[in-house]
Scaffold this active site. Structure first.
Site, PDB file in Angstrom:
ATOM      1  N   GLU A  55      -4.306   4.344  -8.389  1.00 40.29           N
ATOM      2  CA  GLU A  55      -5.228   5.285  -7.771  1.00 40.29           C
ATOM      3  C   GLU A  55      -5.191   6.553  -8.618  1.00 40.29           C
ATOM      4  O   GLU A  55      -4.276   7.369  -8.512  1.00 40.29           O
ATOM      5  CB  GLU A  55      -4.813   5.555  -6.318  1.00 40.29           C
ATOM      6  CG  GLU A  55      -5.096   4.395  -5.387  1.00 40.29           C
ATOM      7  CD  GLU A  55      -6.551   3.963  -5.444  1.00 40.29           C
ATOM      8  OE1 GLU A  55      -7.436   4.845  -5.390  1.00 40.29           O
ATOM      9  OE2 GLU A  55      -6.815   2.762  -5.580  1.00 40.29           O
ATOM     10  N   HIS A  65       0.852  -1.184   0.000  1.00 41.46           N
ATOM     11  CA  HIS A  65       0.000   0.000   0.000  1.00 41.46           C
ATOM     12  C   HIS A  65       0.890   1.237   0.000  1.00 41.46           C
ATOM     13  O   HIS A  65       1.945   1.254   0.644  1.00 41.46           O
ATOM     14  CB  HIS A  65      -0.873  -0.019   1.269  1.00 41.46           C
ATOM     15  CG  HIS A  65      -1.669   1.224   1.489  1.00 41.46           C
ATOM     16  ND1 HIS A  65      -1.376   2.138   2.479  1.00 41.46           N
ATOM     17  CD2 HIS A  65      -2.768   1.703   0.851  1.00 41.46           C
ATOM     18  CE1 HIS A  65      -2.259   3.119   2.445  1.00 41.46           C
ATOM     19  NE2 HIS A  65      -3.106   2.882   1.474  1.00 41.46           N
ATOM     20  N   ASN A  66       0.477   2.284  -0.733  1.00 42.97           N
ATOM     21  CA  ASN A  66       1.292   3.513  -0.803  1.00 42.97           C
ATOM     22  C   ASN A  66       2.756   3.159  -1.065  1.00 42.97           C
ATOM     23  O   ASN A  66       3.668   3.631  -0.377  1.00 42.97           O
ATOM     24  CB  ASN A  66       1.178   4.328   0.486  1.00 42.97           C
ATOM     25  CG  ASN A  66      -0.172   5.014   0.625  1.00 42.97           C
ATOM     26  OD1 ASN A  66      -0.976   5.028  -0.307  1.00 42.97           O
ATOM     27  ND2 ASN A  66      -0.426   5.571   1.791  1.00 42.97           N
ATOM     28  N   HIS A  81       1.171  11.201  -2.130  1.00 43.71           N
ATOM     29  CA  HIS A  81      -0.031  11.011  -1.328  1.00 43.71           C
ATOM     30  C   HIS A  81      -0.797  12.328  -1.338  1.00 43.71           C
ATOM     31  O   HIS A  81      -0.385  13.293  -0.692  1.00 43.71           O
ATOM     32  CB  HIS A  81       0.341  10.580   0.098  1.00 43.71           C
ATOM     33  CG  HIS A  81      -0.768   9.884   0.809  1.00 43.71           C
ATOM     34  ND1 HIS A  81      -1.346  10.363   1.943  1.00 43.71           N
ATOM     35  CD2 HIS A  81      -1.414   8.724   0.521  1.00 43.71           C
ATOM     36  CE1 HIS A  81      -2.297   9.537   2.341  1.00 43.71           C
ATOM     37  NE2 HIS A  81      -2.352   8.529   1.493  1.00 43.71           N
ATOM     38  N   GLU A 121       1.126  -0.112  -5.440  1.00 43.17           N
ATOM     39  CA  GLU A 121       0.145   0.958  -5.600  1.00 43.17           C
ATOM     40  C   GLU A 121       0.812   2.209  -6.156  1.00 43.17           C
ATOM     41  O   GLU A 121       1.930   2.555  -5.771  1.00 43.17           O
ATOM     42  CB  GLU A 121      -0.511   1.286  -4.255  1.00 43.17           C
ATOM     43  CG  GLU A 121      -1.598   2.331  -4.385  1.00 43.17           C
ATOM     44  CD  GLU A 121      -2.301   2.618  -3.061  1.00 43.17           C
ATOM     45  OE1 GLU A 121      -3.471   3.021  -3.109  1.00 43.17           O
ATOM     46  OE2 GLU A 121      -1.674   2.454  -1.997  1.00 43.17           O
ATOM     47  N   ASP A 171      -0.333   6.193  -6.739  1.00 40.46           N
ATOM     48  CA  ASP A 171      -1.297   7.290  -6.604  1.00 40.46           C
ATOM     49  C   ASP A 171      -0.919   8.401  -7.574  1.00 40.46           C
ATOM     50  O   ASP A 171       0.142   9.020  -7.426  1.00 40.46           O
ATOM     51  CB  ASP A 171      -1.280   7.841  -5.175  1.00 40.46           C
ATOM     52  CG  ASP A 171      -2.004   6.928  -4.197  1.00 40.46           C
ATOM     53  OD1 ASP A 171      -2.344   5.806  -4.589  1.00 40.46           O
ATOM     54  OD2 ASP A 171      -2.216   7.346  -3.046  1.00 40.46           O
TER      55      ASP A 171
END
Length: 755
Positions: free
Chosen positions: A384, A305-306, A350, A335, A337
């Site tokens: 994302e 994640h991230n 983020h 991931e 973003d």
């Protein structure tokens, strides 16, 4: 006597350059470049370095802490100074665990080349040492640490300091007795060969000697037949013991005469027990041993994640190195973003925080290079997407141009799938996971994970329905804004909003998947575990941490694995129990990042609910008994010279709720070198197929929280019975040789109901 690490390389020209020392620029950023003097110490184990202006202050690091050497502009930092220094002057030392890289610039190409080649030789040697070589190297290292005046001898005063350094508080009279016994030259000091004798006496293992004596007819040697008996009776190895016994003698017996006679001495027996073949982890499970031809939904995937973050998700640094670290650890779902950036180039960070930004195209280039270094099996990019249509088109161009043939662009065989393809079918392919124009009409927010902009991690997404996916009438919908070019690159991982298990089954499409926040997923697991398991037989589910975890902490992944969730995403940059469990599960199956779910989680005809494992038709609980015998060379927590730990061992079981359990030994006062517990801990494991077992060593403190010393986590199904060593790992999940526990493990079926 030469240091073991250098014994085969003392005439090597590259190592001679390293031992003579070199001055490099240590680079931290485009503006931070400072000279440091580096040299390889005589032990061949340590690199020493200091600033030319720092007086007597210096630092060292172990060669074994370096995982790889990259030559040229192969890091973000060195790329930032590429216009200032040519690639043949630059190299990067890449460390294990979460330690940052060391970026260096040499004064000449020849010097850079010598260090790159020399480091690679030393790393290769360290990786390929056998058990005896590792022990010899470790003993030599302690000798050098204790020999303060560097005269090649060690007097008793130095020995007393050594014992403190080695984490043991020994009676001074006993220590002097061992010193005198080892001082065969009667010079009141120990040379290296005498120190080896001292070390052997110091590390005499009564618990190993007793096992040896129980099977040795003459108390001096084990015949091949006697070793076979140990393998069959104690180690429960079954068939093949005759051949295996001879292999162990050939591999671990140091005496050539004993080997020729088919016998094993106590030294050889101890080397075998301390080797990977004597490890608690089933060595066959380190290979690719599972069926890789089943649908993707039948596997757990190591998931991040991230992934772009090295630190917390409010102010942390976004870095390409974070992707490199995750991919090298076998991660199979990363991931990204994405947000609109300047100059029509999407950026990754983020959103709505102070985390730094990196270019999307650089992320994809890094993924292209490292995607399949640790595993050949498919990699999923969880996108994302917060970009406008124009920069989505740029993203699609970068994905196609940079990834090329690695990117999966159409279903295998060209037809709509009836079930997901297998990891074997998708070997060497990268899959894109994001929204897709089709089943769901999308809104301005084309991300399916709203954690960055919404403090409520369970807030529903704003997906607009279609004829096949009915809309939520309570929500006002916005107009679709998504690039067709990006949408067309989504094949088997189409993100859709989760509207319940009934809806998912009624509108089933195997290539659709949902992302759920940890709290939503945990609630579903508690209230409808059996339905969740059935859903995950057919389709993929991705779970992500709450947006409120601002320090990038993690949730316990076991709860979601219990209901068959495949992509349970964790913050890889944050060490702790949760990452220990993740590393423990995915250590098996060649570390390929895919683990086949137990059979009862792949069979739609056999309903399974982790809350009630005893109601499953295949219910077969086992009793697990672990005798904690001893510890060896445990690391110190406090590096002060007189500080010695008071170790205890805790065994933790994770699995279905009924299996959660912890038991611990008493603590041993002032002995981290060779503590002996001889205590037995017992557990009932209701669902062995899902259970993980974690061994933790802590330094007991009656006044405050215990300090972490080391741990090792593995699947219950990978545990080997018998007398086994557990090779401990640091908080970062890296090895800390020769620290280990010695245990005797047994499992048995329950003859009556659980206690």
């Amino acid at each position: 006597m030469d240091p073991p690490q250098l014994s085969r390389h003392k005439d090597d020209a590259d190592l001679q350059v390293m031992m003579a020392g070199s001055t490099f620029r240590k680079v931290k950023s485009h503006s931070w470049k400072k000279p440091r003097h580096f040299r390889l110490l005589e032990d061949g184990l340590n690199i020493w370095y200091k600033s030319r202006w720092a007086g007597r202050g210096h630092s060292t690091f172990l060669v074994s802490d370096v995982e790889a050497v990259r030559q040229g502009h192969q890091s973000e930092v060195l790329q930032s100074i590429a216009d200032e220094f040519p690639p043949n002057l630059c190299f990067t030392l890449e460390f294990r665990g979460r330690q940052g890289n060391l970026d260096l610039v040499a004064e000449t190409p020849e010097e850079a080349g010598a260090w790159v080649r020399g480091m690679r030789k030393l790393i290769h040697k360290a990786k390929n040492m056998d058990e005896k070589e590792r022990l010899d190297q470790w003993v030599w290292d302690w000798f050098l640490k204790a020999d303060k005046n560097k005269d090649g001898r060690m007097n008793f005063k130095e020995v007393r300091k050594l014992l403190k350094m080695m984490n043991v508080d020994m009676n001074e009279d006993h220590a002097f007795y061992l010193f005198t016994m080892a001082d065969t030259s009667m010079s009141s000091s120990l040379e290296i060969d005498e120190f080896v004798m001292f070390y052997k006496m110091l590390t005499q293992r009564d618990e190993v000697w007793k096992l040896f004596q129980d099977y040795s007819s003459d108390g001096e040697m084990l015949s091949r037949g006697e070793l076979e008996n140990i393998l069959r009776i104690e180690q429960q190895e079954g068939d093949g013991c005759v051949e295996h016994a001879q292999e162990l003698i050939d591999r671990y017996e140091p005496s050539e005469m004993a080997r020729s006679q088919g016998s094993m001495s106590l030294d050889g027996f101890q080397l075998y027990l301390c080797s990977q073949e004597g490890s608690i982890f089933n060595t066959s499970h380190k290979d690719l041993y599972q069926d890789m031809s089943q649908p993707l939904s039948h596997y757990f995937l190591s998931s991040s994640h991230n992934t772009y973050l090295l630190e917390d998700q409010l102010r942390g640094q976004s870095s390409l190195e974070a992707y490199i670290q995750a991919l090298k650890r076998g991660c199979r779902c990363v991931e990204i973003d994405c947000w609109d950036g300047p100059d029509d180039e999407p950026v990754v960070y983020h959103g709505h925080t102070l985390t730094s930004k990196i270019l999307f195209r650089d992320v994809i280039a890094t993924i292209s290079e490292y995607a399949f270094k640790a595993s050949d099996y498919p990699l999923i990019l969880s996108l994302e997407n917060h970009c406008g249509v124009e920069q989505q088109r740029v993203m699609a161009q970068h994905l196609e141009l940079i990834l090329g043939s690695l990117l999966l662009r159409a279903p295998l065989g060209g037809e709509a799938p009836q079930q997901l393809p297998s990891p074997q079918d998708l070997k060497g392919k990268i899959l894109l996971k994001t929204k897709k124009i089709g089943c769901e009409t999308l809104t301005d927010e084309v991300s399916d994970e709203d954690e960055t902009v919404n403090p409520d991690p369970d807030s529903p997404s704003t997906d607009q329905g279609s004829a096949e996916c009915p809309p939520d009438p309570s929500k006002k919908k916005a107009k679709l804004k998504m690039s067709r070019e990006l949408s067309d690159l989504v094949v088997y991982c189409k993100s859709v909003h989760f509207r319940g298990f009934q809806h998912a089954q009624a509108h089933y499409k195997c290539d659709e998947m949902s992302s759920l926040s940890e709290s939503k997923a945990r609630k579903l697991a508690k209230e409808a575990g059996a339905d969740f398991v059935q859903h995950n037989i057919r389709q993929l589910s991705r779970i992500y941490p709450s947006g409120l975890r601002t320090v990038s902490s993690n949730y316990n992944p076991q709860e979601l694995w219990n209901v068959g969730c495949q992509i349970v995403a964790l913050n890889f940059q944050t060490a702790g129990l949760e990452m220990d469990l993740n590393d423990g599960l995915f250590h098996q199956n060649a570390g390929c990042g895919y683990v086949l779910k137990p059979g009862f989680m792949r069979d739609s005809e056999l309903p399974f609910d982790p809350e009630t494992p005893q109601e499953h038709s295949g219910y077969a609980p086992l009793r697990l008994s672990i005798q904690i015998l001893s510890g060896q060379q445990l690391p110190k927590v406090n590096q002060k010279e007189g500080s010695i730990i008071d170790p205890l061992v805790r065994v933790e079981v994770y699995g279905v709720p009924q299996d959660l359990a912890k038991e611990e030994t008493s603590h041993i006062q002032n002995n981290g070198f060779n503590p002996v517990w001889n205590e037995t801990l017992n557990f009932i494991v209701h669902n062995p197929g899902l259970a993980l077992v974690r061994f933790v060593v802590e330094d007991h403190d009656k006044a405050s929280r215990n300090d972490f010393v080391g741990q090792f986590t593995l699947p219950f199904t990978s545990i080997r019975p018998g007398y086994r060593h557990i090779h401990l790992l640091s908080k970062d999940g890296t090895s800390i040789p020769p620290a280990s526990l010695f245990v005797n493990v047994s499992t048995s079926e329950l003859t009556s109901g659980p206690d």
